[in-house]
Scaffold this active site. Structure first.
Site, PDB file in Angstrom:
ATOM      1  N   ASP A  39       0.831  -1.206   0.000  1.00 30.49           N
ATOM      2  CA  ASP A  39       0.000   0.000   0.000  1.00 30.49           C
ATOM      3  C   ASP A  39       0.873   1.268   0.000  1.00 30.49           C
ATOM      4  O   ASP A  39       1.721   1.435   0.874  1.00 30.49           O
ATOM      5  CB  ASP A  39      -0.895  -0.047   1.249  1.00 30.49           C
ATOM      6  CG  ASP A  39      -2.200   0.693   1.062  1.00 30.49           C
ATOM      7  OD1 ASP A  39      -2.159   1.873   0.668  1.00 30.49           O
ATOM      8  OD2 ASP A  39      -3.262   0.087   1.330  1.00 30.49           O
ATOM      9  N   THR A  77      -6.857   3.819  -2.174  1.00 31.06           N
ATOM     10  CA  THR A  77      -6.629   2.399  -1.896  1.00 31.06           C
ATOM     11  C   THR A  77      -7.652   1.472  -2.567  1.00 31.06           C
ATOM     12  O   THR A  77      -7.279   0.484  -3.194  1.00 31.06           O
ATOM     13  CB  THR A  77      -6.635   2.166  -0.378  1.00 31.06           C
ATOM     14  OG1 THR A  77      -5.548   2.904   0.172  1.00 31.06           O
ATOM     15  CG2 THR A  77      -6.497   0.703  -0.027  1.00 31.06           C
ATOM     16  N   LYS A 152      -6.008  -4.328   5.651  1.00 32.96           N
ATOM     17  CA  LYS A 152      -7.202  -3.507   5.391  1.00 32.96           C
ATOM     18  C   LYS A 152      -8.302  -4.345   4.731  1.00 32.96           C
ATOM     19  O   LYS A 152      -8.030  -5.068   3.769  1.00 32.96           O
ATOM     20  CB  LYS A 152      -6.869  -2.352   4.439  1.00 32.96           C
ATOM     21  CG  LYS A 152      -5.895  -1.330   4.979  1.00 32.96           C
ATOM     22  CD  LYS A 152      -5.747  -0.182   3.985  1.00 32.96           C
ATOM     23  CE  LYS A 152      -4.716   0.831   4.454  1.00 32.96           C
ATOM     24  NZ  LYS A 152      -4.540   1.936   3.492  1.00 32.96           N
ATOM     25  N   ASP A 153      -9.519  -4.149   5.172  1.00 30.56           N
ATOM     26  CA  ASP A 153     -10.655  -4.877   4.588  1.00 30.56           C
ATOM     27  C   ASP A 153     -10.774  -4.602   3.087  1.00 30.56           C
ATOM     28  O   ASP A 153     -10.911  -5.524   2.268  1.00 30.56           O
ATOM     29  CB  ASP A 153     -11.964  -4.543   5.333  1.00 30.56           C
ATOM     30  CG  ASP A 153     -12.239  -3.049   5.501  1.00 30.56           C
ATOM     31  OD1 ASP A 153     -11.536  -2.212   4.901  1.00 30.56           O
ATOM     32  OD2 ASP A 153     -13.197  -2.715   6.255  1.00 30.56           O
ATOM     33  N   ASP A 301       1.696   2.484   3.864  1.00 30.14           N
ATOM     34  CA  ASP A 301       0.709   3.554   3.724  1.00 30.14           C
ATOM     35  C   ASP A 301       0.458   4.263   5.050  1.00 30.14           C
ATOM     36  O   ASP A 301       0.476   5.487   5.131  1.00 30.14           O
ATOM     37  CB  ASP A 301      -0.591   2.955   3.190  1.00 30.14           C
ATOM     38  CG  ASP A 301      -1.659   4.006   2.932  1.00 30.14           C
ATOM     39  OD1 ASP A 301      -1.483   4.801   1.999  1.00 30.14           O
ATOM     40  OD2 ASP A 301      -2.667   4.019   3.665  1.00 30.14           O
ATOM     41  N   HIS A 347      -1.323   2.581  -5.299  1.00 28.58           N
ATOM     42  CA  HIS A 347      -1.104   3.974  -5.709  1.00 28.58           C
ATOM     43  C   HIS A 347       0.274   4.367  -5.218  1.00 28.58           C
ATOM     44  O   HIS A 347       0.881   3.631  -4.428  1.00 28.58           O
ATOM     45  CB  HIS A 347      -2.163   4.920  -5.118  1.00 28.58           C
ATOM     46  CG  HIS A 347      -2.359   4.713  -3.646  1.00 28.58           C
ATOM     47  ND1 HIS A 347      -1.454   5.147  -2.708  1.00 28.58           N
ATOM     48  CD2 HIS A 347      -3.320   4.058  -2.946  1.00 28.58           C
ATOM     49  CE1 HIS A 347      -1.868   4.789  -1.501  1.00 28.58           C
ATOM     50  NE2 HIS A 347      -2.987   4.107  -1.614  1.00 28.58           N
TER      51      HIS A 347
HETATM   52 ZN   LIG Z   1      -3.640   2.684  -0.329  1.00 26.38          ZN
END
Ligand SMILES: [Zn+2]
Length: 551
Positions: A39, A77, A152-153, A301, A347
């Site tokens: 991320d 994200t 992260k979900d 991230d 990203h």
């Molecule tokens: Zn992200």
């Protein structure tokens, strides 16, 4: 020798396919495909740290390495993860932002929230409009297993798609978890996650974890310097000055502990420990057909948002990430089966405006709330209205609250666009109609897209705003007012937010740095060809330089 090469070249030219003759041998048909997203791992971060890596990232960046693009403008994200294993841009996946404003209901929609259920923890892929590589795989090979794991979900769910066998993400205060809307939530799926969480918490209770290392490398020490980002003093020390004390009390369930855990370099290794346990438990790679494991590592991230991506904190994180991915590769090696890894990012990102300025970048902060208020005031004054006509949280996607009055809607839009074009903070402004019409010509390279075309790639008429706004390059749309606030980030249509590494690696791969600007939507069709399964028509293309033959 020369004659042989001439014949090969002639054959390739006649086939219209010179890259096959030049390309190194493709990977053997894998028993396990591994897709890794890091991320906010920008191409710039990889370039800066590449020579420092000694672990997993050294191996992976020593495979077939591209600088690629998340081609679209909404560099967040959820949209970014939605491109990686679907082969489609967000305009097709429907995931145009992490959260979008739904004009019909007048409320914000989180990309993986599940509507029509009372369960606040329900998460699923219902907003994702297209199938993923995992679904293509299961269609062609019904006994293939598909597993996705992330901090992260939204990352896990977007890579898993609609029919995964297990989808896990970290839930603060709970540990790794799932939701019956994301995949099966049978005891066989939830039990091992609960056992992992229980053992982890018991271990920490007996021996409280240290979130940041006491000793850091000379390279990271050299980046230590105090800064004030926005109104936030950042010590620049590693470990950062944390007020946290884990020695007493029920720290495991405290919000501050959970918050600082995710923003520390022990969180990705923790995720990989759970991934490696899952590989063992499910015997991934030893099934009857090709399995798919998708992993998204979230900490880069979190740390870049809180401390920027140019300091000692991200340096320590890069070392931890390198080691964690190394541990995953060691596990994959031990399986004794052919496997192929693809690594990319959802990203890119940029550093905190103040530190970027010190390096000569024309960077600055913009207060997004104040900016939208100024816009609303200007429209109200010009049109003689006494209410706010622009709603929503994202100043880059403005939604007009004009009700059913089409004429009023158009007047508000025109007044807003005219005002925006006069503001020094703004680079480009487009209406929804302009954005919808700006289809990208087939084959246009990702690094050549206009800003309008980038907006088009993440535009959906029901989910995107009425006005698309590009702030000037190097604008940071966070104010960093209080402890824990975001000091830096991503989300713009500019290249530093779009450029990401795309790395392909397998045991025995011939190393090659490739120059052509590929896209993250190319990953899924390429992995499909490597696995010898058909891919549907998608936005991305199969890369012959990686897969050999594309079918
Ligand atoms: Zn992200």
């Amino acid at each position: 020798m020369r004659a042989k090469r001439w014949i090969a070249t002639l054959w390739a030219t006649m086939a219209g396919c010179a890259s096959i003759a030049d390309a190194a041998p493709p990977p053997p048909q894998p028993k396990l495909l591994v897709a890794i997203a890091v991320d906010q791992f920008s191409a710039d971060l990889l370039q800066y740290y590449r020579t420092h890596f000694t672990g997993g990232l050294k191996r992976l960046s020593g495979g077939i390495a591209f600088t690629g693009y998340q081609s679209h403008a909404a560099t967040e994200t959820c949209p970014g993860h939605s491109t990686i294993l679907t082969g489609r841009h967000p305009a097709a996946t429907g995931i145009v932002a992490n959260t979008w404003f739904d004009a019909k209901s007048g409320s914000s929609v989180y990309c993986v929230a599940v509507r029509g259920t009372a369960d606040p923890d329900a998460r699923g892929p219902q907003n994702l409009r297209v199938p993923t590589l995992g679904e293509w795989l299961k269609h062609a090979q019904p006994q293939a297993r598909v597993v996705a794991i992330s901090g992260k979900d939204r990352a896990a769910i977007m890579m898993a798609g609609h029919h995964a066998d297990a989808v896990y993400w970290w839930n603060d205060g709970v540990g790794f978890t799932t939701s019956s809307f994301a995949g099966p939530a049978t005891p066989a799926v939830t039990g091992p996650a609960q056992a992992f969480d229980k053992a982890l918490f018991a271990h920490w209770k007996a021996s409280p974890p240290r979130l940041w290392p006491t000793a850091v490398s000379p390279a990271c020490q050299a980046l230590q310097a105090p800064h004030i980002f926005g109104k936030l003093p950042i010590s620049g020390k590693v470990p950062p000055d944390l007020s946290l004390t884990v020695e007493s009390g029920d720290f495991l369930h405290r919000t501050d502990f959970q918050d600082q855990l995710r923003v520390s370099p022990i969180f990705d290794p923790l995720t990989i420990a759970f991934v490696n346990g899952t590989i063992d438990r499910l015997h991934l790679g030893h099934g009857p057909q090709t399995d798919l494991l998708a992993v998204s590592l979230s900490t880069t991230d979190y740390i870049a948002h809180r401390y920027g991506n140019g300091g000692a904190e991200i340096c320590v994180q890069m070392a931890a990430l390198d080691e964690a991915i190394g541990a995953l590769l060691t596990k994959l090696d031990s399986l004794g089966v052919p496997y192929v890894v693809a690594l990319t990012a959802d990203h890119g990102g940029s550093d905190a405006a103040e530190r970027a300025s010190e390096k000569g970048v024309d960077a600055h902060r913009v207060d997004p709330t104040a900016f939208v208020k100024r816009l609303n005031d200007a429209i109200a004054k010009q049109l003689g209205l006494n209410y706010e006509t622009i709603v929503g949280d994202d100043p880059q996607q403005l939604t007009i609250n004009g009700g059913p009055d089409v004429a009023l809607h158009d007047r508000v839009r025109d007044a807003a666009v005219a005002w925006l074009k006069q503001q020094p903070e703004i680079a480009e402004v487009y209406t929804a109609d302009q954005t919808a019409a700006a289809a990208v010509p087939p084959g246009k390279p990702a690094d050549q897209l206009s800003v309008l075309e980038r907006f088009h790639e993440s535009y959906d008429k029901d989910r995107s705003g009425d006005i698309q706004v590009a702030f000037r390059p190097n604008s940071t749309l966070y104010m960093a007012r209080g402890p824990g606030d975001t000091v830096a980030g991503h989300g713009s249509p500019w290249d530093y937010d779009r450029r990401v590494p795309i790395l392909f690696w397998w045991p025995g791969v011939t190393p090659e740095d490739r120059k052509e600007p590929i896209e993250t939507v190319d990953i899924a069709p390429t992995l499909a060809a490597i696995a010898h399964i058909p891919a549907p028509e998608v936005d991305g293309k199969c890369l012959e330089s990686v897969a050999g033959a594309c079918r």
